[in-house]
Design an enzyme around this catalytic site. Structure first.
Site, mmCIF file in Angstrom:
data_model
loop_
_atom_site.group_PDB
_atom_site.id
_atom_site.type_symbol
_atom_site.label_atom_id
_atom_site.label_comp_id
_atom_site.label_asym_id
_atom_site.label_seq_id
_atom_site.Cartn_x
_atom_site.Cartn_y
_atom_site.Cartn_z
ATOM 1 N N LYS A 37 0.832 -1.200 0.000
ATOM 2 C CA LYS A 37 0.000 0.000 0.000
ATOM 3 C C LYS A 37 0.868 1.252 0.000
ATOM 4 C CE LYS A 37 -3.705 -0.496 2.513
ATOM 5 N NZ LYS A 37 -4.276 -0.742 3.861
ATOM 6 N N ARG B 259 -3.047 3.311 8.637
ATOM 7 C CA ARG B 259 -3.412 2.176 7.775
ATOM 8 C C ARG B 259 -2.323 1.126 7.728
ATOM 9 N NH1 ARG B 259 -4.714 4.735 2.042
ATOM 10 N NH2 ARG B 259 -5.908 2.799 1.857
ATOM 11 N N GLY C 89 -8.285 -7.312 4.223
ATOM 12 C CA GLY C 89 -9.097 -7.389 5.426
ATOM 13 C C GLY C 89 -8.461 -8.108 6.608
ATOM 14 N N MET D 145 -5.676 -7.193 8.370
ATOM 15 C CA MET D 145 -5.090 -6.367 9.415
ATOM 16 C C MET D 145 -5.914 -5.099 9.575
ATOM 17 S SD MET D 145 -1.109 -7.125 9.040
ATOM 18 C CE MET D 145 -1.133 -6.477 7.415
ATOM 19 N N ARG E 106 -3.414 -1.282 -6.363
ATOM 20 C CA ARG E 106 -2.552 -2.466 -6.415
ATOM 21 C C ARG E 106 -2.956 -3.259 -7.642
ATOM 22 N NH1 ARG E 106 -5.635 -4.529 -1.252
ATOM 23 N NH2 ARG E 106 -7.642 -4.763 -2.246
ATOM 24 N N HIS F 137 -8.644 -31.922 4.850
ATOM 25 C CA HIS F 137 -8.556 -33.172 4.093
ATOM 26 C C HIS F 137 -9.441 -33.102 2.850
ATOM 27 C CE1 HIS F 137 -9.739 -37.367 3.122
ATOM 28 N NE2 HIS F 137 -8.436 -37.566 3.268
ATOM 29 N N ARG G 107 1.758 -47.635 -15.174
ATOM 30 C CA ARG G 107 1.751 -48.635 -14.091
ATOM 31 C C ARG G 107 1.068 -49.894 -14.600
ATOM 32 N NH1 ARG G 107 -0.849 -44.191 -12.384
ATOM 33 N NH2 ARG G 107 0.192 -42.790 -10.917
ATOM 34 N N ARG H 93 6.386 -49.384 -16.165
ATOM 35 C CA ARG H 93 6.983 -49.831 -14.906
ATOM 36 C C ARG H 93 6.543 -51.251 -14.607
ATOM 37 N NH1 ARG H 93 5.535 -46.792 -9.429
ATOM 38 N NH2 ARG H 93 3.556 -47.883 -9.685
ATOM 39 N N GLU I 266 13.914 -43.797 -6.058
ATOM 40 C CA GLU I 266 12.876 -43.492 -5.070
ATOM 41 C C GLU I 266 13.271 -43.909 -3.666
ATOM 42 O OE1 GLU I 266 9.269 -45.529 -6.189
ATOM 43 O OE2 GLU I 266 10.387 -47.157 -7.114
ATOM 44 N N SER J 46 14.069 -42.297 -13.433
ATOM 45 C CA SER J 46 12.864 -41.505 -13.254
ATOM 46 C C SER J 46 12.682 -41.337 -11.750
ATOM 47 C CB SER J 46 11.666 -42.226 -13.867
ATOM 48 O OG SER J 46 10.499 -41.469 -13.635
ATOM 49 N N GLY K 57 10.944 -41.162 -8.543
ATOM 50 C CA GLY K 57 9.632 -41.459 -7.966
ATOM 51 C C GLY K 57 9.540 -40.662 -6.683
ATOM 52 N N THR K 58 9.108 -39.408 -6.836
ATOM 53 C CA THR K 58 9.240 -38.504 -5.688
ATOM 54 C C THR K 58 8.216 -38.771 -4.583
ATOM 55 O OG1 THR K 58 8.092 -36.899 -7.063
ATOM 56 C CG2 THR K 58 10.460 -36.616 -6.781
ATOM 57 N N ASN K 59 7.175 -39.556 -4.872
ATOM 58 C CA ASN K 59 6.271 -39.898 -3.765
ATOM 59 C C ASN K 59 6.991 -40.799 -2.779
ATOM 60 O OD1 ASN K 59 4.341 -38.509 -5.170
ATOM 61 N ND2 ASN K 59 3.374 -40.337 -6.013
ATOM 62 N N ASP K 60 7.539 -41.902 -3.293
ATOM 63 C CA ASP K 60 8.274 -42.792 -2.403
ATOM 64 C C ASP K 60 9.540 -42.131 -1.869
ATOM 65 O OD1 ASP K 60 7.179 -45.352 -1.787
ATOM 66 O OD2 ASP K 60 7.174 -45.769 -3.938
ATOM 67 N N CYS L 64 8.346 -38.798 -12.148
ATOM 68 C CA CYS L 64 7.003 -39.309 -12.400
ATOM 69 C C CYS L 64 6.121 -39.311 -11.168
ATOM 70 C CB CYS L 64 7.065 -40.694 -13.014
ATOM 71 S SG CYS L 64 7.833 -41.902 -11.924
ATOM 72 N N TYR M 98 12.583 -34.374 -18.647
ATOM 73 C CA TYR M 98 11.128 -34.258 -18.731
ATOM 74 C C TYR M 98 10.486 -34.375 -17.358
ATOM 75 C CZ TYR M 98 10.847 -39.312 -18.076
ATOM 76 O OH TYR M 98 10.957 -40.569 -17.551
HETATM 77 P P1 ADP Z 1 -7.570 -2.255 3.890
HETATM 78 O O1 ADP Z 1 -6.141 -2.608 3.727
HETATM 79 O O2 ADP Z 1 -8.323 -3.153 4.806
HETATM 80 O O3 ADP Z 1 -8.241 -2.009 2.585
HETATM 81 P P2 ADP Z 1 -7.244 0.582 4.139
HETATM 82 O O4 ADP Z 1 -6.040 1.068 4.822
HETATM 83 O O5 ADP Z 1 -7.224 0.602 2.679
HETATM 84 O O6 ADP Z 1 -7.573 -0.846 4.684
HETATM 85 O O7 ADP Z 1 -8.441 1.446 4.697
HETATM 86 C C1 ADP Z 1 -9.771 1.048 4.697
HETATM 87 C C2 ADP Z 1 -10.632 2.091 4.074
HETATM 88 O O8 ADP Z 1 -10.443 3.374 4.643
HETATM 89 C C3 ADP Z 1 -10.340 2.231 2.619
HETATM 90 O O9 ADP Z 1 -11.527 1.931 1.909
HETATM 91 C C4 ADP Z 1 -9.948 3.631 2.387
HETATM 92 O O10 ADP Z 1 -10.682 4.138 1.315
HETATM 93 C C5 ADP Z 1 -10.335 4.357 3.663
HETATM 94 N N1 ADP Z 1 -9.288 5.298 4.003
HETATM 95 C C6 ADP Z 1 -8.041 5.017 4.371
HETATM 96 N N2 ADP Z 1 -7.313 6.128 4.524
HETATM 97 C C7 ADP Z 1 -8.128 7.162 4.248
HETATM 98 C C8 ADP Z 1 -7.947 8.568 4.196
HETATM 99 N N3 ADP Z 1 -6.785 9.123 4.463
HETATM 100 N N4 ADP Z 1 -9.000 9.322 3.855
HETATM 101 C C9 ADP Z 1 -10.185 8.753 3.561
HETATM 102 N N5 ADP Z 1 -10.417 7.441 3.586
HETATM 103 C C10 ADP Z 1 -9.394 6.639 3.919
HETATM 104 MG MG MG Z 2 7.259 -45.960 -5.932
HETATM 105 MG MG MG Z 3 -7.726 -0.784 1.210
#
Ligand code: ADP
Ligand code: MG
Ligand code: MG
Length: 907
Positions: A24, A94, A103, A105, A338, A454, A575, A631, A773, A792, A794-797, A859, A879
């Site tokens: 960011k 931020r 979402g 952190m 991003r 699982h 096989r 084999r 293997e 060849s 045999g990476t499982n074994d 293989c 291969y």
């Molecule tokens: P996340 O990484 O969870 O997307 P952000 O740091 O991007 O968290 O912030 C969450 C929201 O807060 C974003 O949608 C962003 O638009 C808003 N936000 C962050 N900084 C500012 C700012 N300086 N002014 C207005 N809105 C902000």
């Molecule tokens: Mg084998």
């Molecule tokens: Mg964001």
């Protein structure tokens, strides 16, 4: 000594600094320097975070002073001071790690407000409502993420306020209501934590930074990193940025935008806009958002600007960008960008379009495709235009849509499937005992368990769609039904799951083959679609430019045909054990096992030989002109006999009841025969069959067995050759540990082959080689290469024997091992380079030193794993061989390896 620099203004950074500034921060810096409208701010580095974590949650020396310096510079730029009662500067704090962890952190907005400055803000902006709304948001976010208050308590208080007033939406609360809400929030914080919300803005900032640093180690974030193979030692940066306000009325708002459609790749912007809102409101779904393209109706100027900036960003990043923006009283601000996440389908479409647009070159395009997700292009989807409401949502654990009747045990899944009923196996969580039912299901649905459970792992391995951890559903196994809220779905009811989205539907939705699958099977319309053109173009490029050859593991002519269709250049592992199954064959195999004289044994071989020969004829014909590595028999012979316990119980019950007929595993036999069989089974029982009488040890103990197989193989090849075909035969002897084992077997078997060839009077070359293997084989590869023309791996074994892990028993601990990082990754999925890989490398080097043209391949399952393919490329294999479905994946991965970069590096 120069002190470490811990804080960077946005003007000081760029997009390539993501390991220092986080993704960011690096991109905010990049956008700032591109001249895009980004609110001013600065970034505290990931390095500071790591120093903080290492010192037991203490900021490193000098960091706070540096923050103070950058804050003063920010205040100067903005002409406002943090905490100035009359006209406060507000900032956001931020999080932002080197890899996006959506979402996971924490972020706090409106830092700098307190009981006093909220009045100042109201006066300055002329809006009491705006000021109190901003303050309640600060209390809410700060309370939750910094002070650890349960976020639901704030949500409940908002609900109560709306209820008391009889309104639906947060925007209908007026300044008086918000004022009251602020008092309520402060009370909640005090009750919950025993502390008051800190009024001092500097303290808010400091605690905010501390909380973001700390959030790197919260459970959610740790789990996310494990699932996405992100290292734990990267740390997160903190961005401190002056606030802009989307909650200033109807001429303000906030939104998210993708420069292209992340679901289908269309080159048109895609996203959501929410008037009069701040931050997370758009994604939180608290009010209905506008479609991005409708933003123009309410904010025509900002919408024009946004589109122009999107074009600028795409040209600059040469990729699809994901943007967060805010409009404050008509003025557009960019808050984040991003490279956007996208579906596998969209990824191919975008790469193709961008290549056509001249934005990227073909190798960039190929490198950008995630080989690991290529298979998704072939999966069924829910038919376009289907309208259905999901009854539950879980994790999209294995791609593809599936429809079937709900069943609740693996045995039922098997039984229903065998009657031709499509089933969805619904379990709380699956175990290895469910495998037989899982592989017969159209799809798998679990209510517990994550993307590495699982169920998820097996489903992905088998290419079966799965939704896991749909925790809204309550599975009642004894009652053979599940409940979601008030809805009950019973055994036999139709269910549809979408492994792309994690959604679960009641009923039988219509599914469609993916366009690629339709095109592959010859549909002319589908071949006109862009996705097919993209597929053809990029795969052709991959094939043209890769060094590694790609073969498939195939045991039947049918699988061989399948493999060729997907671009296999040979069979790396054929096989022969399945050829011993089937009623007629099992009978002959048993005669061989029971034979007490050489003659009896030979009679059994004579019965088996023609059957085997026909199998090979089919395969050699299918693979005409392409190498086929066959084999010789590998598994322990008791796999062809009934289960020891089942048989013992059946015999005991029959003799007790005085019955003459014994039934075991659906087979009937006279008691005397069953008793004899049981004696033999007991006799052959092994405590540890993986390390027992199997592989070439069988060939040595039962000399006629391998001779029969070699005869069948060579006879088949001679027959195909005589008919004008071109079989390329490689005979592979499994599980060698010593040179002598192999030398002795070759001495016995080569004359058999020579004799057949001589008798038939055709010209045929047979290559003789072995599997590597066992660690001893790898360590003595130089000697072994003297008697083998090819290896060849045999990476499982090899993985089992190197770790001493039995693959059938790791279910009990491997999950925990991965979680605690006691193994780098699941070594049965991705080659363990430091251990298993090192043995491979050594075997390659010493093998080639002993025999210059030693041919090298792999293989195991790993042959279709992109990271492992890259490793195979690096150590110079000729291969890789993998399941037919993974062949395109391996072709692409091989090209990416040759381009010197991993597919994972482009993620
Ligand atoms: P996340 O990484 O969870 O997307 P952000 O740091 O991007 O968290 O912030 C969450 C929201 O807060 C974003 O949608 C962003 O638009 C808003 N936000 C962050 N900084 C500012 C700012 N300086 N002014 C207005 N809105 C902000
Ligand atoms: Mg084998
Ligand atoms: Mg964001």
């Amino acid at each position: 000594m120069t002190a470490t620099k811990y804080v960077y203004d946005f003007e000081e950074g760029n997009k390539d600094m993501k390991f220092l500034l986080g993704g960011k921060g690096a991109n905010l810096a990049e956008m700032t320097n591109m001249g895009l409208p980004v609110p001013h701010g600065f970034t505290v580095t990931c390095e500071a975070c790591n120093a903080f974590r290492a010192a037991g949650r203490q900021f490193p020396d000098g960091m706070l002073d540096e923050v103070g310096g950058h804050l003063r510079a920010l205040e100067q730029k903005m002409g406002r001071r943090l905490g100035e009662p009359a006209d406060p500067l507000l900032v956001s704090v931020r999080s932002g790690a080197p890899f996006s962890m959506p979402g996971m952190m924490d972020t706090v907005l409106n830092v700098g407000l307190n009981d006093e400055s909220v009045e100042g803000l109201a006066k300055q902006t002329g809006s009491q409502r705006f000021a109190w709304d901003s303050y309640r948001r600060l209390l809410q976010m700060f309370g939750k993420t910094v002070m650890g208050v349960d976020g639901d308590r704030f949500e409940e208080a908002i609900e109560e306020a709306k209820h008391a007033k009889g309104v639906q939406n947060d925007v209908d609360l007026d300044d008086g209501d918000l004022h009251t809400l602020v008092s309520r929030f402060k009370a909640i914080i005090a009750e919950d934590t025993g502390r008051d919300f800190p009024q001092e803005p500097q303290e808010q900032l400091r605690l905010g930074i501390q909380a973001v640093f700390g959030s790197w180690d919260n459970k959610r974030a740790i789990d996310y990193r494990r699932r996405n193979k992100i290292r734990d030692d990267l740390g997160t940066a903190v961005n401190v940025q002056s606030m802009v306000f989307g909650n200033k009325g109807d001429d303000s708002g906030t939104g998210v935008a993708f420069t292209r459609n992340p679901a289908n790749g269309d080159p048109t912007p895609y996203g959501d806009y929410l008037p009069n809102a701040q931050g997370e409101d758009v994604v939180a779904g608290i009010r209905n958002t506008l479609k991005l393209e409708d933003m123009g109706k309410v904010q025509p100027r900002a919408w024009e600007e946004l589109q122009a900036h999107m074009r600028t960003l795409e040209r600059h990043y040469r990729d699809m960008c994901d943007i967060e923006f805010t409009v404050e009283q008509g003025k557009l601000w960019l808050l984040q960008t991003r490279i956007g996440k996208r579906t596998a389908f969209a990824e191919w479409i975008m790469a193709f379009d961008m290549l056509e647009e001249g934005l990227i070159d073909v190798d960039t395009a190929v490198l950008r495709l995630d080989a690991d997700r290529l298979e998704e292009l072939f999966k069924k989807v829910i038919a376009e235009g289907t309208k259905a409401e999901a009854i539950a949502t879980g994790l999209n654990a294995s791609p593809g849509a599936a429809v079937g009747k709900a069943v609740f045990t693996a045995d039922d899944a098997q039984a229903w499937a065998e009657r031709g009923e499509p089933v969805i196996l619904v379990r709380r969580e699956t175990t290895p005992d469910d495998y037989h039912g899982m592989i017969r299901s159209q799809g798998i649905l679990t209510s517990a368990g994550g993307t590495n459970s699982h169920a998820a792992v097996v489903a992905r391995g088998e290419g079966i769609p799965a939704v896991c951890g749909a925790d809204a559903i309550h599975v009642d196994r004894p009652g053979k039904r599940f409940k979601v809220g008030s809805l009950t779905v019973s055994e036999g009811d139709w269910v549809t799951i979408d492994g792309f989205t994690g959604k679960v539907y009641q009923g039988q939705l219509e599914l469609a083959d993916s366009p690629i699958e339709r095109a592959r099977s010859g549909d002319a319309e589908a071949r006109k679609e862009k996705i097919w053109k993209a597929y053809e173009r990029f795969m052709a490029r991959a094939d043209e430019m890769r060094r590694l050859r790609v073969r498939a593991n195939a045991d039947t002519a049918q699988q061989a045909a399948n493999a060729i269709e997907r671009g296999a250049e040979g069979i790396g592992l054929c096989r022969t054990e399945h050829m011993f199954l089937g009623e007629e064959r099992v009978a002959a195999v048993r005669k061989m096992i029971f034979a007490s004289t050489a003659d009896e044994e030979q009679t059994a071989y004579d019965a088996l030989a023609p059957l085997q020969r026909e199998d090979f004829v089919g395969i050699f014909k299918e693979m005409d002109g392409k190498p086929v590595t066959v084999r010789l028999l590998d598994p322990p012979l008791h796999e062809f006999l009934p289960d020891q316990v089942d048989l013992a119980v059946a015999v005991a019950l029959a003799s007790q009841a005085g019955a003459d007929d014994v039934e075991v595993g659906g087979e009937h036999m006279p008691l005397a025969e069953a008793e004899e069989l049981l004696a033999k089974v007991n006799d052959m029982h092994e405590v540890n069959p993986m390390l027992g009488l199997r592989g070439l040890r069988l060939g040595i103990v039962k000399p006629g067995l391998y001779a029969m197989q070699v005869r069948a193989i060579v006879e088949a090849a001679c027959k195909v050759k005589a008919e004008g075909g071109n079989p390329i035969v490689e005979i592979m002897i499994p599980l060698a540990a010593t040179r002598e084992e192999l030398a002795q077997l070759r001495e016995e078997l080569e004359p058999v082959a020579r004799q057949v060839i001589g008798d038939r009077g055709v010209e045929l070359l047979v290559a003789w080689g072995t599997m590597i293997e066992l660690p001893r084989a790898a360590l003595t590869a130089g000697e072994i290469a003297e008697v083998a023309e090819f290896f060849s791996f045999g990476t499982n074994d090899l993985t089992q024997t190197t770790f001493g892990f039995s693959r059938d028993d790791i279910g009990k601990f491997l999950g925990m091992y991965e979680e605690r990082k006691l193994v780098p990754a699941n070594p049965f999925v991705t080659i363990d380079q430091p251990g298993v890989g090192r043995l491979m490398q050594l075997a390659c080097e010493e093998g080639r030193a002993a025999r210059e043209h030693l041919h090298l391949g792999i293989c195991g399952e790993h042959g279709g794993d992109p990271d492992s393919v890259r490793f195979c490329h690096e150590i110079g294999l000729d291969y890789v061989s993998c399941s037919p479905f993974r062949v395109p994946t391996a072709r692409l991965a091989a090209r990416q390896a040759a381009l010197g970069e991993a597919s994972s590096a482009s993620k």
